[in-house]
Design an enzyme around this catalytic site. Structure first.
Site, PDB file in Angstrom:
ATOM      1  CB  CYS A 116      46.606  47.803  -5.010  1.00  0.00           C
ATOM      2  SG  CYS A 116      44.965  48.893  -4.273  1.00  0.00           S
ATOM      3  NE  ARG A 121      45.484  44.241 -10.393  1.00  0.00           N
ATOM      4  CZ  ARG A 121      45.047  45.247 -10.091  1.00  0.00           C
ATOM      5  NH1 ARG A 121      46.303  46.571  -8.897  1.00  0.00           N
ATOM      6  NH2 ARG A 121      44.371  45.926 -10.329  1.00  0.00           N
ATOM      7  NE  ARG A 396      44.774  53.756  -5.987  1.00  0.00           N
ATOM      8  CZ  ARG A 396      44.499  52.831  -6.600  1.00  0.00           C
ATOM      9  NH1 ARG A 396      45.476  51.942  -5.872  1.00  0.00           N
ATOM     10  NH2 ARG A 396      44.007  52.295  -7.506  1.00  0.00           N
TER      11      ARG A 396
HETATM   12  C1  EPZ Z   1      39.236  45.523 -11.792  1.00  0.00           C
HETATM   13  O1  EPZ Z   1      40.825  44.759 -11.977  1.00  0.00           O
HETATM   14  C2  EPZ Z   1      38.895  46.126 -11.071  1.00  0.00           C
HETATM   15  N1  EPZ Z   1      40.080  47.074 -10.771  1.00  0.00           N
HETATM   16  C3  EPZ Z   1      39.952  45.946  -9.065  1.00  0.00           C
HETATM   17  O2  EPZ Z   1      39.604  46.248  -8.648  1.00  0.00           O
HETATM   18  C4  EPZ Z   1      39.457  44.649  -8.806  1.00  0.00           C
HETATM   19  O3  EPZ Z   1      39.602  43.445  -8.142  1.00  0.00           O
HETATM   20  C5  EPZ Z   1      38.683  43.736 -10.062  1.00  0.00           C
HETATM   21  O4  EPZ Z   1      38.619  44.224 -11.364  1.00  0.00           O
HETATM   22  C6  EPZ Z   1      37.961  42.141 -10.377  1.00  0.00           C
HETATM   23  O5  EPZ Z   1      36.992  42.694  -9.824  1.00  0.00           O
HETATM   24  C7  EPZ Z   1      39.439  48.771 -11.869  1.00  0.00           C
HETATM   25  O6  EPZ Z   1      38.479  48.438 -12.226  1.00  0.00           O
HETATM   26  C8  EPZ Z   1      40.250  49.790 -11.922  1.00  0.00           C
HETATM   27  P1  EPZ Z   1      41.045  41.560 -14.279  1.00  0.00           P
HETATM   28  P2  EPZ Z   1      40.943  44.169 -12.755  1.00  0.00           P
HETATM   29  O7  EPZ Z   1      41.508  41.546 -15.564  1.00  0.00           O
HETATM   30  O8  EPZ Z   1      40.212  45.189 -14.861  1.00  0.00           O
HETATM   31  C9  EPZ Z   1      44.025  38.804 -14.005  1.00  0.00           C
HETATM   32  C10 EPZ Z   1      40.103  47.906  -6.221  1.00  0.00           C
HETATM   33  O9  EPZ Z   1      40.825  46.959  -5.265  1.00  0.00           O
HETATM   34  N2  EPZ Z   1      44.397  38.905 -15.629  1.00  0.00           N
HETATM   35  O10 EPZ Z   1      38.814  41.032 -14.654  1.00  0.00           O
HETATM   36  O11 EPZ Z   1      42.599  44.835 -13.591  1.00  0.00           O
HETATM   37  C11 EPZ Z   1      44.606  39.115 -13.367  1.00  0.00           C
HETATM   38  O12 EPZ Z   1      45.418  39.096 -12.985  1.00  0.00           O
HETATM   39  C12 EPZ Z   1      40.913  46.453  -7.613  1.00  0.00           C
HETATM   40  O13 EPZ Z   1      39.075  48.167  -6.720  1.00  0.00           O
HETATM   41  C13 EPZ Z   1      45.338  38.031 -16.709  1.00  0.00           C
HETATM   42  O14 EPZ Z   1      45.200  37.068 -16.181  1.00  0.00           O
HETATM   43  O15 EPZ Z   1      40.476  42.643 -13.084  1.00  0.00           O
HETATM   44  C14 EPZ Z   1      43.838  38.688 -12.248  1.00  0.00           C
HETATM   45  O16 EPZ Z   1      44.354  37.359 -11.926  1.00  0.00           O
HETATM   46  C15 EPZ Z   1      42.108  45.669  -7.441  1.00  0.00           C
HETATM   47  N3  EPZ Z   1      45.490  39.032 -17.998  1.00  0.00           N
HETATM   48  C16 EPZ Z   1      42.502  38.603 -12.789  1.00  0.00           C
HETATM   49  O17 EPZ Z   1      42.558  38.168 -13.751  1.00  0.00           O
HETATM   50  C17 EPZ Z   1      44.704  39.733 -18.597  1.00  0.00           C
HETATM   51  O18 EPZ Z   1      44.802  40.330 -19.250  1.00  0.00           O
HETATM   52  C18 EPZ Z   1      41.079  39.402 -12.330  1.00  0.00           C
HETATM   53  O19 EPZ Z   1      41.385  40.998 -13.262  1.00  0.00           O
HETATM   54  C19 EPZ Z   1      43.961  40.740 -17.467  1.00  0.00           C
HETATM   55  C20 EPZ Z   1      43.724  40.343 -16.007  1.00  0.00           C
END
Ligand code: EPZ
Length: 417
Positions: A116, A121, A396
Site C-alpha cells: 500500500c 516505508r 488483498r
Molecule cells: C506491518 O507493516 C503491517 N504490514 C502493516 O499493515 C502495519 O500497518 C504495520 O506493520 C504496523 O503495525 C504487514 O504485516 C505486511 P513497520 P511493516 O515496519 O512491517 C518505519 C495493513 O494495512 N520503518 O512496523 O512494514 C515505517 O516506514 C498494513 O495491513 C522504517 O523507517 O510496518 C513506518 O513508518 C499496512 N524503517 C514504521 O516504521 C524500517 O526499516 C512502522 O513500520 C522499517 C520501518
C-alpha cells in the site's frame, strides 16, 4: 476492474466470524521455507496476499496443498531462486523472503517489494539487522542481493519497534551461529505467531511479544504445525461497522486483548458491547461522544484501524481528533469522506473531525487497503448507493468481505467490469 456497490443504511444483525490474520499469514508462509520438511498452517485466510506468496513458494519448488483453510507446504525440494519483480511487487510482505532465504541459503536475490502507498516505508532497519548478522547487502537497480559466508548472532537495537524488521531479523537469525538479541523489538501479536511457528520447527526464540527477543541459533528446522491467529484488524473493522449499523451483531473468533485499545475507545464513545468468551456482541447506540484517537505501536491503537475509525468519528457529537503517527500518508480516504459530506480538516497526519454529519453516497476510490475498508464503512452508513473503485486493495486483506457482510443484512455486491 472490479467495483463494490454498497447500498447504505441497512441494519446488520447476525454473526460474522473472523478469519486468520493477514499480517501473520504473510510472514508465516515465507517463514515456512526455513523448515527442511513440512509446515502446516491452519486458519489460513483466502485472500489475494496469500495467493501471491504461494506463487513465490511454487517458484522456489515448494509443494503446496491449500484446502479448507489448511495450508501444507512441503519444503523438501525448495531451491534458491531470484524472486522476480512481478511477484515481489504484488505485496509488501514479499520482503520476508529476504530474511527467510538468507537464513536458509545465506543468499537472497529479490526485487523491491510492493504494498500500500501509505508513506515512504523504508526497510533500512531490516538491512542494518542483516548486516549485523554478517551479511553483505547490495542494491542493484531495483533489486536487493543479500549474501553471507556465514551468519553470526549479534545484538541488534531497532531505532523503531518495526514489525517487519523484527520478523525479518528473526527469520535470518534462527539458524545463525550463536545468540542474537533484538532490543526495542516490536510486540505485535503477529510476531508471537511467527515465533511460535519457528519454535515449533525447533528454533529457540524467547521473549517474542516483549521488546527484548533472544534467539539461540540452531542448525536444523523441521516439521511444524501452527494456527494463524485471528485477524485483529478485520475484527476491529467489523466492530466499527457494528458500532455504526449493528443490532446485536456478533463478531466471533476474537482474541479480546488484541483489540483492547479499540474496545476502550468504543466504550469511551458510548458504544455498548457484550463480551462473551471469544465473541463480542455490538449494537449501534443512539449517539456517540467525540473522542481523540492516536495511532501507536502495540498495544496502542493500531494504525491499520485509524482510517476505519475516522468514519465512525464523523458520527460523533462534537470535535474528535484522529492522529496517525506510524505512516506519513494515511489520509487517502479523507477527500472521499469530505465529498460524502463529512466535516474533516486535515493538517499533516492529523484529522479534525466534527460531527455528526449525514453522509451521502458517491463514487469513491479505495486508495489503499484500509482506506478501502473506510470507504465500505462510509457506504454502509451513507444515504444512497456508493460505488467503490480499485477494490483489489480491499481483496488483498479481507477474506470474503462481500459474503460476510451480505450474510448479516448488508446490501453489497461486486461489479466486474
Ligand atoms: C506491518 O507493516 C503491517 N504490514 C502493516 O499493515 C502495519 O500497518 C504495520 O506493520 C504496523 O503495525 C504487514 O504485516 C505486511 P513497520 P511493516 O515496519 O512491517 C518505519 C495493513 O494495512 N520503518 O512496523 O512494514 C515505517 O516506514 C498494513 O495491513 C522504517 O523507517 O510496518 C513506518 O513508518 C499496512 N524503517 C514504521 O516504521 C524500517 O526499516 C512502522 O513500520 C522499517 C520501518
Amino acid at each position: 476492474m472490479k467495483q463494490l456497490i454498497v447500498e447504505g443504511q441497512h441494519e446488520l444483525t447476525g454473526e460474522i466470524k473472523i478469519s486468520g490474520a493477514k499480517n501473520s499469514v504473510v510472514a508465516l508462509i515465507p517463514a515456512a521455507i526455513l523448515s527442511d520438511e513440512e509446515v502446516t498452517l491452519y486458519n489460513v485466510p483466502n485472500i489475494s496476499d496469500t495467493k501471491s506468496l504461494l506463487d513465490i513458494i511454487n517458484l522456489l519448488g515448494g509443494q503446496v496443498v491449500y484446502q479448507n483453510e489448511m495450508l501444507k507446504i512441503d519444503t523438501k525440494n525448495i531451491k534458491n531462486k531470484v524472486i522476480p519483480e512481478e511477484l515481489s511487487k504484488k505485496l509488501r510482505a514479499s520482503y520476508y523472503f529476504m530474511g527467510a532465504l538468507l537464513g536458509k541459503f545465506h543468499y537472497a536475490e529479490i526485487y523491491f517489494p510492493g504494498g500500500c502507498n501509505i508513506g515512504s516505508r523504508p526497510i533500512d532497519f531490516h538491512i542494518k539487522g542483516f548486516k549485523k548478522l554478517g551479511a553483505e547487502v547490495i542494491i542493484d537497480k531495483d533489486k536487493y542481493i543479500i549474501k553471507a559466508d556465514k551468519l553470526k548472532g549479534a545484538h541488534i537495537f531497532l531505532d523503531f519497534a518495526s514489525v517487519g524488521a523484527t520478523i525479518n531479523i528473526m527469520l535470518a537469525a534462527v539458524k545463525a551461529e550463536g545468540t542474537t538479541y533484538i532490543s526495542n523489538a516490536a510486540k505485535e501479536p503477529e510476531i508471537v505467531n511467527v515465533a511460535t511457528l519457528l519454535n515449533n520447527m525447533g528454533a529457540k526464540i524467547i521473549g517474542a511479544g516483549t521488546s527484548e527477543i533472544k534467539i539461540e541459533g540452531v542448525s536444523k528446522l523441521g516439521t511444524a504445525v501452527v494456527d494463524v491467529i485471528p485477524d485483529r484488524i478485520e475484527a476491529g473493522t467489523y466492530l466499527i461497522i457494528g458500532a455504526l449499523v449493528g443490532k446485536d451483531l456478533k463478531i466471533s473468533g476474537i482474541i479480546e486483548e488484541h483489540v483492547d485499545a479499540l474496545l476502550s475507545k468504543l466504550k469511551e464513545m458510548g458504544v455498548k458491547m457484550y463480551v462473551d468468551s471469544n465473541s463480542i456482541i455490538i449494537s449501534r447506540p443512539t449517539k456517540y461522544k467525540a473522542i481523540n484517537v492516536k495511532t501507536l505501536v502495540f498495544p496502542g491503537f493500531v494504525t491499520d484501524l485509524g482510517q476505519p475509525m475516522s468514519v465512525l468519528l464523523t458520527q460523533a457529537e462534537g470535535t474528535s481528533i484522529f492522529e496517525e503517527t506510524i505512516y506519513e500518508n494515511r489520509m487517502g480516504h479523507v477527500p472521499y469522506l469530505q465529498q460524502m459530506g463529512a466535516n474533516i480538516k486535515v493538517n499533516g497526519q492529523t484529522a479534525i473531525i466534527t460531527g455528526p454529519t449525514e453522509l451521502t453516497a458517491k463514487e469513491v476510490t479505495a486508495t489503499d487497503l484500509r482506506a478501502g475498508a473506510a470507504m465500505i464503512i462510509a457506504g454502509l452508513i451513507a444515504k444512497g448507493t456508493t460505488t467503490i473503485n480499485e477494490i483489489e486493495h480491499i481483496l488483498r486483506g479481507y477474506e470474503n468481505i462481500v459474503e460476510k457482510l451480505s450474510a448479516v443484512g448488508a446490501q453489497i455486491t461486486i461489479n466486474e467490469q
